[in-house]
Design an enzyme around this catalytic site. Structure first.
Site, PDB file in Angstrom:
ATOM      1  N   TRP A   1       0.847  -1.193   0.000  1.00 48.17           N
ATOM      2  CA  TRP A   1       0.000   0.000   0.000  1.00 48.17           C
ATOM      3  C   TRP A   1       0.892   1.256   0.000  1.00 48.17           C
ATOM      4  O   TRP A   1       1.877   1.327   0.731  1.00 48.17           O
ATOM      5  CB  TRP A   1      -0.916   0.008   1.240  1.00 48.17           C
ATOM      6  CG  TRP A   1      -1.716   1.265   1.305  1.00 48.17           C
ATOM      7  CD1 TRP A   1      -2.814   1.570   0.549  1.00 48.17           C
ATOM      8  CD2 TRP A   1      -1.451   2.401   2.118  1.00 48.17           C
ATOM      9  NE1 TRP A   1      -3.249   2.837   0.849  1.00 48.17           N
ATOM     10  CE2 TRP A   1      -2.436   3.371   1.818  1.00 48.17           C
ATOM     11  CE3 TRP A   1      -0.473   2.700   3.075  1.00 48.17           C
ATOM     12  CZ2 TRP A   1      -2.474   4.618   2.436  1.00 48.17           C
ATOM     13  CZ3 TRP A   1      -0.516   3.948   3.689  1.00 48.17           C
ATOM     14  CH2 TRP A   1      -1.510   4.887   3.378  1.00 48.17           C
TER      15      TRP A   1
ATOM     16  N   ASP B   1     -15.848  12.287  -2.882  1.00 53.97           N
ATOM     17  CA  ASP B   1     -15.306  10.965  -2.518  1.00 53.97           C
ATOM     18  C   ASP B   1     -16.144  10.356  -1.391  1.00 53.97           C
ATOM     19  O   ASP B   1     -17.309  10.724  -1.186  1.00 53.97           O
ATOM     20  CB  ASP B   1     -13.816  11.110  -2.154  1.00 53.97           C
ATOM     21  CG  ASP B   1     -13.017   9.844  -2.413  1.00 53.97           C
ATOM     22  OD1 ASP B   1     -13.052   8.940  -1.565  1.00 53.97           O
ATOM     23  OD2 ASP B   1     -12.365   9.737  -3.477  1.00 53.97           O
TER      24      ASP B   1
ATOM     25  N   ARG C   1     -10.636  -3.051   7.229  1.00 50.90           N
ATOM     26  CA  ARG C   1     -11.160  -1.672   7.277  1.00 50.90           C
ATOM     27  C   ARG C   1     -12.611  -1.677   7.796  1.00 50.90           C
ATOM     28  O   ARG C   1     -13.470  -1.003   7.253  1.00 50.90           O
ATOM     29  CB  ARG C   1     -11.085  -0.996   5.916  1.00 50.90           C
ATOM     30  CG  ARG C   1     -10.976   0.515   6.015  1.00 50.90           C
ATOM     31  CD  ARG C   1     -11.206   1.199   4.689  1.00 50.90           C
ATOM     32  NE  ARG C   1     -10.953   2.621   4.804  1.00 50.90           N
ATOM     33  CZ  ARG C   1     -11.404   3.531   3.954  1.00 50.90           C
ATOM     34  NH1 ARG C   1     -12.123   3.184   2.918  1.00 50.90           N
ATOM     35  NH2 ARG C   1     -11.138   4.801   4.125  1.00 50.90           N
TER      36      ARG C   1
ATOM     37  N   LYS D   1     -15.817   6.945  -9.396  1.00 49.69           N
ATOM     38  CA  LYS D   1     -14.610   6.299  -8.856  1.00 49.69           C
ATOM     39  C   LYS D   1     -15.066   5.020  -8.163  1.00 49.69           C
ATOM     40  O   LYS D   1     -15.799   5.070  -7.174  1.00 49.69           O
ATOM     41  CB  LYS D   1     -13.919   7.248  -7.873  1.00 49.69           C
ATOM     42  CG  LYS D   1     -12.660   6.672  -7.233  1.00 49.69           C
ATOM     43  CD  LYS D   1     -11.957   7.756  -6.424  1.00 49.69           C
ATOM     44  CE  LYS D   1     -10.829   7.233  -5.562  1.00 49.69           C
ATOM     45  NZ  LYS D   1     -10.314   8.272  -4.658  1.00 49.69           N
ATOM     46  N   TRP D   2     -14.631   3.871  -8.690  1.00 49.03           N
ATOM     47  CA  TRP D   2     -15.072   2.557  -8.210  1.00 49.03           C
ATOM     48  C   TRP D   2     -13.968   1.999  -7.317  1.00 49.03           C
ATOM     49  O   TRP D   2     -12.959   1.521  -7.806  1.00 49.03           O
ATOM     50  CB  TRP D   2     -15.316   1.643  -9.410  1.00 49.03           C
ATOM     51  CG  TRP D   2     -15.843   0.278  -9.089  1.00 49.03           C
ATOM     52  CD1 TRP D   2     -15.211  -0.700  -8.381  1.00 49.03           C
ATOM     53  CD2 TRP D   2     -17.113  -0.261  -9.458  1.00 49.03           C
ATOM     54  NE1 TRP D   2     -16.003  -1.817  -8.300  1.00 49.03           N
ATOM     55  CE2 TRP D   2     -17.181  -1.577  -8.951  1.00 49.03           C
ATOM     56  CE3 TRP D   2     -18.204   0.229 -10.184  1.00 49.03           C
ATOM     57  CZ2 TRP D   2     -18.280  -2.406  -9.146  1.00 49.03           C
ATOM     58  CZ3 TRP D   2     -19.299  -0.603 -10.384  1.00 49.03           C
ATOM     59  CH2 TRP D   2     -19.332  -1.900  -9.863  1.00 49.03           C
ATOM     60  N   ASP D   3     -14.196   2.066  -6.002  1.00 53.19           N
ATOM     61  CA  ASP D   3     -13.148   1.712  -5.049  1.00 53.19           C
ATOM     62  C   ASP D   3     -13.344   0.285  -4.540  1.00 53.19           C
ATOM     63  O   ASP D   3     -14.427  -0.305  -4.677  1.00 53.19           O
ATOM     64  CB  ASP D   3     -13.218   2.719  -3.887  1.00 53.19           C
ATOM     65  CG  ASP D   3     -11.897   2.881  -3.152  1.00 53.19           C
ATOM     66  OD1 ASP D   3     -10.978   2.067  -3.384  1.00 53.19           O
ATOM     67  OD2 ASP D   3     -11.786   3.813  -2.331  1.00 53.19           O
ATOM     68  N   MET D   4     -12.327  -0.274  -3.915  1.00 51.65           N
ATOM     69  CA  MET D   4     -12.383  -1.639  -3.347  1.00 51.65           C
ATOM     70  C   MET D   4     -11.246  -1.734  -2.346  1.00 51.65           C
ATOM     71  O   MET D   4     -10.090  -1.711  -2.741  1.00 51.65           O
ATOM     72  CB  MET D   4     -12.184  -2.630  -4.495  1.00 51.65           C
ATOM     73  CG  MET D   4     -12.471  -4.067  -4.202  1.00 51.65           C
ATOM     74  SD  MET D   4     -11.095  -4.849  -3.324  1.00 51.65           S
ATOM     75  CE  MET D   4     -11.541  -6.535  -3.470  1.00 51.65           C
TER      76      MET D   4
ATOM     77  N   CYS E   1     -10.096   1.796  -8.645  1.00 49.69           N
ATOM     78  CA  CYS E   1      -9.331   2.140  -7.451  1.00 49.69           C
ATOM     79  C   CYS E   1      -9.431   0.955  -6.508  1.00 49.69           C
ATOM     80  O   CYS E   1     -10.457   0.281  -6.460  1.00 49.69           O
ATOM     81  CB  CYS E   1      -9.937   3.390  -6.808  1.00 49.69           C
ATOM     82  SG  CYS E   1      -9.138   3.873  -5.265  1.00 49.69           S
TER      83      CYS E   1
ATOM     84  N   ASP F   1      -2.562   5.599  -3.325  1.00 46.38           N
ATOM     85  CA  ASP F   1      -2.983   6.568  -2.311  1.00 46.38           C
ATOM     86  C   ASP F   1      -1.831   7.489  -1.926  1.00 46.38           C
ATOM     87  O   ASP F   1      -2.032   8.472  -1.222  1.00 46.38           O
ATOM     88  CB  ASP F   1      -3.473   5.843  -1.056  1.00 46.38           C
ATOM     89  CG  ASP F   1      -4.949   5.494  -1.170  1.00 46.38           C
ATOM     90  OD1 ASP F   1      -5.613   5.971  -2.102  1.00 46.38           O
ATOM     91  OD2 ASP F   1      -5.436   4.731  -0.312  1.00 46.38           O
TER      92      ASP F   1
HETATM   93  C1  DGJ Z   1      -9.185   4.444  -0.812  1.00 48.31           C
HETATM   94  C2  DGJ Z   1      -8.888   5.295  -2.009  1.00 48.31           C
HETATM   95  O1  DGJ Z   1      -7.691   4.888  -2.593  1.00 48.31           O
HETATM   96  C3  DGJ Z   1      -8.858   6.747  -1.616  1.00 48.31           C
HETATM   97  O2  DGJ Z   1      -8.518   7.548  -2.707  1.00 48.31           O
HETATM   98  C4  DGJ Z   1     -10.201   7.137  -1.062  1.00 48.31           C
HETATM   99  O3  DGJ Z   1     -11.166   7.060  -2.074  1.00 48.31           O
HETATM  100  C5  DGJ Z   1     -10.553   6.236   0.086  1.00 48.31           C
HETATM  101  N1  DGJ Z   1     -10.450   4.854  -0.250  1.00 48.31           N
HETATM  102  C6  DGJ Z   1     -11.948   6.530   0.587  1.00 48.31           C
HETATM  103  O4  DGJ Z   1     -12.333   5.665   1.567  1.00 48.31           O
END
Ligand code: DGJ
Length: 721
Positions: free
Chosen positions: A193, A360, A437, A470-473, A520, A542
């Protein structure tokens, strides 16, 4: 142009630069003969003699012959002691598979892979070879595609149970590359990370080596890619193979050196914790993998990948379009915002030249921290009393596009969704759940979960009018179990999850063709060619510190083009490293990808706000060259104190050069950076200094870059022919 011919039992795939050659030997063994520089024919006996084998006419697998033979799709258990590409447990419990040639066909173009991302296009030809194992009835269809306009060959395999007993596939790699010697360095990308995709290069040694993950995603720790480079290879010269897997889940990429001196490279789904049951009549399709070859060093390999992805993988709707300069609210506000605050940040962003405002994490449920609400995709009435619609309208009224963040594959234990559907979380009933998390993972293998995600994302996009998602995981897999799968199919879950994710993305990207999707995963934790088929850009890391970004982006470009890397200027002290770098360095680093901001513009000094306006002008002006030009790495942050890269537009009339020095060193020369890819005979003016040079001089001698004093000193030069 590409062509595929069959002469003297050789299938020869070639284009103007490369060939890929297979041989059908007596008994129906499919040998791998050549991959690399263009050849129109090969003396097969010469190769067999090198492998200590009798001439083709007398080839027999007896006496361990398979252990010596370079093969197209080998298995383990019939004499070849090397790692195989395929392992199948037969009805009688045995594991050896003996695939022999049945027939082959050649077609123009290439077939789509059901349920999986794959390269596409008409400018290519495909060879499909059918092999069969007489003992089990298993058939393997091997697909080989060669492109007219890229020095690349893609492969995948489709396994069909044509027998009458169930089979279990426990290993099915996508690409096997048998090379006759092991005089290579193995190049991989590794990290963690906020430190994604550092370049790691080491000589091959006897034994098995490589990278892999079982995190559930292609991962923060490594990348589904490897290169084999001759030891003398530099960024600009020498022979290199690159392998990349178009897949977003658990993978393995290995290069193994065996007793006789050859190398076997394999890439595909990680076989550890993988088992796929094939009932009679059922089929299993492996992901696709791509091989590129270059004699122009690591940059040549990267350009081959960049070209392949740009022309044959990325959603074409976005490839040639200038993407909006965005400002993302994460580092500006984290969870602490309401409508007024967001609108005032957006207004300041607009003034400084941004074009898209992205809200976000933190807008839904009662999410004031990361302990709750994932899955409850309804706006928090405290923060957004008039919902998403009014916020979207107010942002658009400022003259900006509106974008939004979601983490659709997740569920918080503290959520209405989890209370209503605890069975939707990935889980092993009876075992305590391991949170990551503070959240659980939705079981994306389930069609009802996929439909829920499709519906939630669609509603969010419709209600907000967002043109960007923005599709986060944000977590690794654990408690890997599905309430929807029978015991004998639990080993299929990680792959079924990825298939479910792909189906979901496929439906959504088709339903919202004008929405720009950015991938993401805690930064760049799922940065792979599988995701890029749906999301043309991915948040690279990040870590937004300018110096860390030099390394992360340098490494990422080995396998992926600059246009795919989300890259933002953030505030100082940096939120990940606490380092203070000049605004110019943060700008210079972010210019290497899809440019944006990750800060509160209201808190900037007047100077920095003015700098922002100048930066956004420059970003717009040079977009085409930076994002669609040929990319060259020039100085590596992994090898020295300086980082440099450049892009050159298609007709070599414009180039953008970026140089960043990490540590200020007194009493040393400024870097003299040898440029690349220019027209040697053209005269170039450096816009920023007014100086003129021939392309030849800039490439042979270099451009002196007198960096200002101080750490993280940088220069961006624009060259015009
Ligand atoms: C992880 C992403 O990489 C960040 O840019 C941000 O969107 C956070 N999650 C939000 O929880």
């Amino acid at each position: 142009m590409s062509e595929i011919t069959f002469v003297n039992n050789l299938y020869i795939l070639r284009n103007d630069h490369i060939s890929y050659i297979l041989a059908v030997l007596p008994g129906g063994f499919l040998a791998h003969v050549h991959a690399g520089a263009r050849l129109d024919s090969v003396n097969m006996d010469n190769l067999l003699r090198h492998a200590g084998l009798p001439a083709a006419a007398d080839f027999t697998p007896k006496e361990g012959g398979l252990e010596w033979l370079p093969q197209a799709y080998p298995s383990f258990g019939l004499g070849d002691l090397r790692e195989g590409a395929l392992t199948v447990i037969a009805g009688d419990g045995t594991r050896a598979v003996d695939l022999r040639f049945v027939d082959a066909q050649v077609e123009d173009g290439k077939p789509a892979l059901p349920g999986l991302p794959a390269t596409f296009g008409d400018a290519c030809k495909t060879l499909t070879v059918r092999l069969r194992d007489a003992h089990t009835g298993l058939e393997a269809m091997l697909y080989f595609t060669i492109f007219d306009d890229c020095d690349a060959v893609t492969r995948s395999a489709r396994l069909v149970n044509a027998g009458d007993a169930p089979l279990t596939v426990t290993r099915a790699m996508s690409f096997c590359l048998d090379l006759p010697d092991h005089g290579y360095d193995l190049v991989t990308l590794s990290g963690g990370w906020a430190r994604e995709r550092a370049v790691v290069r080491r000589p091959l040694v006897p034994g098995e080596q490589g990278v892999s993950t079982r995190s559930g995603a292609s991962s923060l720790q490594t990348s589904p890619f490897l290169a084999l480079a001759r030891p003398e290879v530099t960024e600009h010269a020498g022979e290199v193979y690159g392998l990349s897997l178009l897949y977003s889940g658990n993978f393995a990429a290995t290069a193994s050196v065996y007793q006789h001196g050859g190398t076997r490279a394999l890439i595909g789904i990680n076989d550890r914790d993988f088992a796929w049951r094939l009932e009679p009549g059922e089929a299993f399709q492996t992901p696709e993998a791509a091989l590129v070859w270059s004699s122009e060093g690591l940059n040549g390999m990267s350009r081959a990948f960049h070209r392949l992805w740009n022309k044959h993988l990325l959603p074409q709707r976005w490839v040639n379009e200038r993407r909006p300069i965005l400002l993302n609210s994460w580092e500006a506000a984290y969870f602490d915002f309401d409508e007024e605050k967001l609108v005032s940040i957006a207004a300041a962003a607009k003034e400084a030249g941004a074009e898209l405002f992205v809200m976000d994490d933190g807008w839904f449920g009662h999410r004031d921290d990361d302990f709750s609400s994932l899955g409850d995709w309804v706006p928090d009435p405290k923060k957004l009393p008039a919902g998403l619609g009014r916020l979207g309208e107010r942002v658009r009224a400022l003259g900006l596009q509106f974008g939004i963040w979601m983490e659709p594959e997740m569920v918080s234990p503290d959520s209405d969704l989890y209370r209503a559907h605890p069975e939707w979380a990935m889980q092993i009933p009876g075992r305590e759940a391991v949170l990551g998390r503070h959240q659980l993972i939705l079981d994306m293998s389930r069609a009802d979960v996929q439909d829920f995600v499709i519906e939630s994302v669609s509603r969010t996009l419709r209600d907000s009018g967002a043109t960007y998602l923005k599709w986060d995981m944000n977590r690794n897999f654990s408690n890997i179990g599905s309430t929807a799968l029978p015991p004998e199919r639990q080993g299929e879950l990680p792959h079924r999850y990825i298939l479910g994710l792909y189906r979901t993305l496929d439906v959504l990207t088709k339903a919202f063709p004008d929405v720009l999707f950015e991938g993401c995963a805690s930064g760049g934790g799922r940065f792979d060619a599988g995701m890029l088929y749906y999301t043309p850009q991915i948040w690279c890391s990040d870590d937004t510190d300018a110096l860390c970004r030099c390394e992360i982006q340098y490494g990422t470009t080995l396998a992926f083009p600059p246009s795919t890397m989300g890259s933002h200027v953030s505030a100082v002290p940096n939120h990940q490293t606490a380092r203070v770098t000049p605004m110019q360095a943060r700008f210079a680093a972010a210019l290497g990808g899809q440019f944006g901001y990750e800060l509160d513009p209201r808190k900037l000094t007047d100077d920095d706000r003015a700098a922002m306006s100048a930066q956004t002008d420059y970003v717009r002006r040079t977009f085409e060259t930076r994002m669609n030009g040929d990319f060259y790495r020039l100085l590596s942050p992994f090898e020295g104190n300086d980082t440099a890269w450049m892009t050159v537009n298609a007709d070599r009339t414009e180039a953008v050069v970026t140089v960043i020095r990490s540590r200020s060193l007194p009493n040393t020369f400024p870097p003299l950076v040898r440029l690349a890819g220019l027209d040697p005979d053209a005269a170039y003016t450096v816009e920023e200094t007014g100086e003129r040079f021939t392309g030849r001089e800039l490439m042979a001698l270099g451009l002196c870059c007198p960096l200002p004093a101080g750490d993280a000193a940088s220069l961006v030069y624009t060259l015009k022919a």
